[in-house]
Design a protein around this motif. Structure first.
Motif, short mmCIF file in Angstrom:
data_model
loop_
_atom_site.label_atom_id
_atom_site.label_comp_id
_atom_site.label_asym_id
_atom_site.label_seq_id
_atom_site.Cartn_x
_atom_site.Cartn_y
_atom_site.Cartn_z
N TYR A 135 21.61 22.35 38.42
CA TYR A 135 22.36 21.13 38.11
C TYR A 135 21.79 19.93 38.87
O TYR A 135 21.79 18.81 38.36
CB TYR A 135 23.83 21.31 38.47
N VAL A 136 21.31 20.18 40.08
CA VAL A 136 20.68 19.10 40.84
C VAL A 136 19.39 18.66 40.15
O VAL A 136 19.11 17.46 40.00
CB VAL A 136 20.40 19.53 42.29
N LYS A 137 18.59 19.62 39.71
CA LYS A 137 17.35 19.27 39.01
C LYS A 137 17.64 18.49 37.73
O LYS A 137 16.91 17.56 37.38
CB LYS A 137 16.56 20.53 38.66
N ASP A 138 18.74 18.85 37.05
CA ASP A 138 19.12 18.14 35.83
C ASP A 138 19.64 16.74 36.12
O ASP A 138 19.84 15.95 35.18
CB ASP A 138 20.21 18.93 35.09
N GLY A 139 19.86 16.41 37.38
CA GLY A 139 20.31 15.06 37.75
C GLY A 139 21.77 14.80 37.51
O GLY A 139 22.19 13.64 37.46
N GLY A 140 22.58 15.86 37.42
CA GLY A 140 23.97 15.66 37.08
C GLY A 140 24.92 15.48 38.25
O GLY A 140 25.97 14.86 38.11
N LEU A 141 24.57 16.02 39.42
CA LEU A 141 25.50 16.00 40.56
C LEU A 141 25.16 14.91 41.56
O LEU A 141 23.99 14.61 41.80
CB LEU A 141 25.49 17.36 41.27
N ALA A 142 26.20 14.34 42.14
CA ALA A 142 26.02 13.28 43.13
C ALA A 142 25.82 13.89 44.52
O ALA A 142 26.45 14.90 44.86
CB ALA A 142 27.23 12.36 43.15
N ASP A 143 24.95 13.28 45.30
CA ASP A 143 24.77 13.66 46.70
C ASP A 143 25.93 13.07 47.49
O ASP A 143 26.07 11.84 47.60
CB ASP A 143 23.44 13.11 47.20
N VAL A 149 30.93 16.31 42.37
CA VAL A 149 31.17 14.99 41.76
C VAL A 149 29.96 14.67 40.89
O VAL A 149 28.82 14.82 41.33
CB VAL A 149 31.35 13.92 42.84
N LEU A 150 30.21 14.24 39.67
CA LEU A 150 29.09 13.89 38.80
C LEU A 150 28.50 12.54 39.21
O LEU A 150 29.24 11.60 39.58
CB LEU A 150 29.52 13.85 37.33
N ARG A 167 28.68 22.96 27.80
CA ARG A 167 29.56 21.83 28.09
C ARG A 167 28.97 20.94 29.19
O ARG A 167 28.98 19.71 29.08
CB ARG A 167 30.94 22.34 28.53
N VAL A 168 28.49 21.58 30.24
CA VAL A 168 27.97 20.81 31.38
C VAL A 168 26.69 20.08 30.99
O VAL A 168 26.48 18.92 31.34
CB VAL A 168 27.75 21.72 32.59
N LYS A 169 25.81 20.76 30.25
CA LYS A 169 24.57 20.10 29.81
C LYS A 169 24.88 18.88 28.97
O LYS A 169 24.26 17.82 29.13
CB LYS A 169 23.71 21.08 29.00
N ALA A 170 25.85 19.00 28.07
CA ALA A 170 26.23 17.86 27.23
C ALA A 170 26.78 16.73 28.09
O ALA A 170 26.51 15.55 27.83
CB ALA A 170 27.26 18.31 26.20
N LYS A 175 20.26 18.02 51.06
CA LYS A 175 21.34 17.15 50.58
C LYS A 175 22.50 17.99 50.07
O LYS A 175 22.30 19.10 49.57
CB LYS A 175 20.83 16.21 49.48
N VAL A 176 23.71 17.45 50.18
CA VAL A 176 24.93 18.18 49.81
C VAL A 176 25.46 17.67 48.48
O VAL A 176 25.72 16.48 48.32
CB VAL A 176 26.00 18.03 50.92
N TYR A 177 25.64 18.61 47.55
CA TYR A 177 26.03 18.25 46.18
C TYR A 177 27.37 18.87 45.79
O TYR A 177 27.50 19.47 44.73
CB TYR A 177 24.95 18.70 45.21
#
Length: 434
Positions: free
Chosen positions: A113-121, A322-323, A88-91, A148-150
């Protein structure tokens, strides 16, 4: 993370969230939203628990307070199964238009998730948030990658030593104060009561085994700049591995039965009266209370290698992030604060037994419920976390450490060979992670 089934009545409506103009996600560039709307619908994905209603009630109170502060803003919460979260998260990361604004995630998932670029700093907002000052340092580490805080910690899960007070009294045993005493006591129980495991252990129970490695001075891996190198085969780590694997055998927990056991199985064995001791979490309390040992057990911190010391425990738990693709950045961060703030964490502790991530809120929880003291003492003594590398997800999913323990207890490999092989697999996973 803590492992974990009903979806709320509004679940079907969640799929419609993107239909309103204010809720539609904006066009993105490199996964980053280009708008910050101050009204509309925010969508949240939280994990579905075995008994979910108490969690829903605590969350509903946080959401109501948020909506009262922000006229024109609405929140829709969907509870998703933990087992299918990865898909679900990958999608969601791959399709920002269908993604929620916030997600709950296991704290071992952060780096991936950070490497995947999904979460906001959200480091700036987190630093400016007064309540964040009281966040437990290890919980803070679990949302931090590269400085950085995600996200924000949601709750923490800690393990300690459960033991049968009736068995100890019957056999004239004292509570072990070192890991060497723990091993001896486990084998004394097994010898006197052969129908019991002395200490229920599992070859697939990574986070029950790691305190033995950490107490001996070992580490999973060591940081080298932005990358990691496996250290599970270091001399100190091998001491801890040897202590843990010495508990597998007919004189405590037969390898034929225990090599495949995970954490849930060891706790179940204890709760059902089949073990004199077990390593379980604060989140195991309800299961043990529902078992046949209710009223006949106590909990103490897992001892370290020297008298009076506490073995470092894995700081498990979940976070909320936060995405990066959200079109409601400001609102999403404020909702995150409502969901992870001290008031909500206090309610979740009362409802679910989830330990707060704030040191002061945790102390207050311990005053209300004395059973958590061994876990808060363990936290205060210092905890450990997994390497902040996307490679950890592969290592965990590939069962690298359970395989190592199982190879040793089955006699297929000696400890050094098994640890060297595990280290090679870990380094191969860390390398492409960067």
């Amino acid at each position: 993370m803590k492992r974990p089934a009903s979806v709320t009545a509004t679940a079907a409506a969640l799929l419609l969230a993107g239909l309103t103009a204010t809720a539609c996600a904006p066009q993105t560039s490199d996964g980053k939203a280009v708008a910050d709307e101050k009204s509309g619908t925010l969508r949240v994905w939280l994990f579905q628990e075995v008994s979910n209603k108490p969690k829903e009630q605590a969350v509903e109170q946080a959401v109501a307070a948020f909506e009262q502060r922000h006229e024109g803003a609405k929140v829709e919460v969907e509870y998703i199964p933990v087992e299918t979260r990865a898909q679900r998260v990958k999608a969601a990361f791959n399709d920002p238009k269908s993604a929620p604004d916030l997600i709950e995630y296991g704290n071992t998932d952060t780096a991936g998730y950070v490497k995947d670029g999904g979460l906001a700093d959200i480091g700036a907002e987190f630093a400016a948030w007064d309540e964040a000052e009281d966040t437990d340092p290890t919980a803070r580490q679990s949302v931090t990658v590269g400085g950085k805080v995600y996200g924000a910690p949601f709750f923490v899960g800690i393990r300690a030593l459960y033991y049968r007070t009736d068995v100890f009294e019957e056999l004239g045993l004292t509570v072990p104060k070192t890991q060497a005493e723990l091993v001896r006591t486990a084998k004394e129980i097994r010898k006197a009561r052969p129908e019991l495991y002395g200490l229920a252990v599992g070859g697939a129970y990574t986070y029950g085994a790691m305190p033995f490695v950490w107490a001996a001075g070992g580490e999973l891996a060591t940081a080298h700049g932005d990358s990691y190198k496996a250290a599970i085969n270091s001399p100190d780590a091998l001491k801890g591995i040897t202590t843990y694997t010495s508990l597998f055998g007919d004189d405590n927990c037969p390898a034929a039965k225990c090599a495949q056991m995970g954490g849930n199985a060891t706790v179940t064995a204890f709760a059902s009266g089949k073990a004199g001791m077990a390593i379980g979490g604060d989140f195991s309390h309800a299961a043990v209370e529902a078992g046949t040992v209710k009223g006949k057990y106590a909990v103490v911190p897992l001892p370290g290698t020297t008298p009076g010391s506490i073995a470092p425990a894995f700081a498990g738990g979940n976070n909320i992030g936060v995405l990066k693709s959200t079109s409601h950045r400001t609102l999403a961060v404020d909702l995150l604060k409502s969901l992870t703030g001290k008031e909500t964490q206090g309610r979740l502790f009362d409802a679910m037994g989830f330990l707060p991530t704030y040191t002061d809120a945790r102390a207050a929880a311990a005053r209300r419920q004395p059973f958590v003291k061994p876990f808060t003492d363990t936290l205060a003594a210092g905890t450990k976390f997994v390497p902040a590398s996307p490679g950890w997800g592969q290592i965990d999913a590939s069962l690298v450490l359970p395989t190592m323990f199982q190879e040793i207890v089955s006699g297929r490999k000696d400890a050094k060979t098994a640890a060297d092989d595990a280290a090679k697999k870990m380094d191969a996973a860390f390398a492409p992670a960067g």
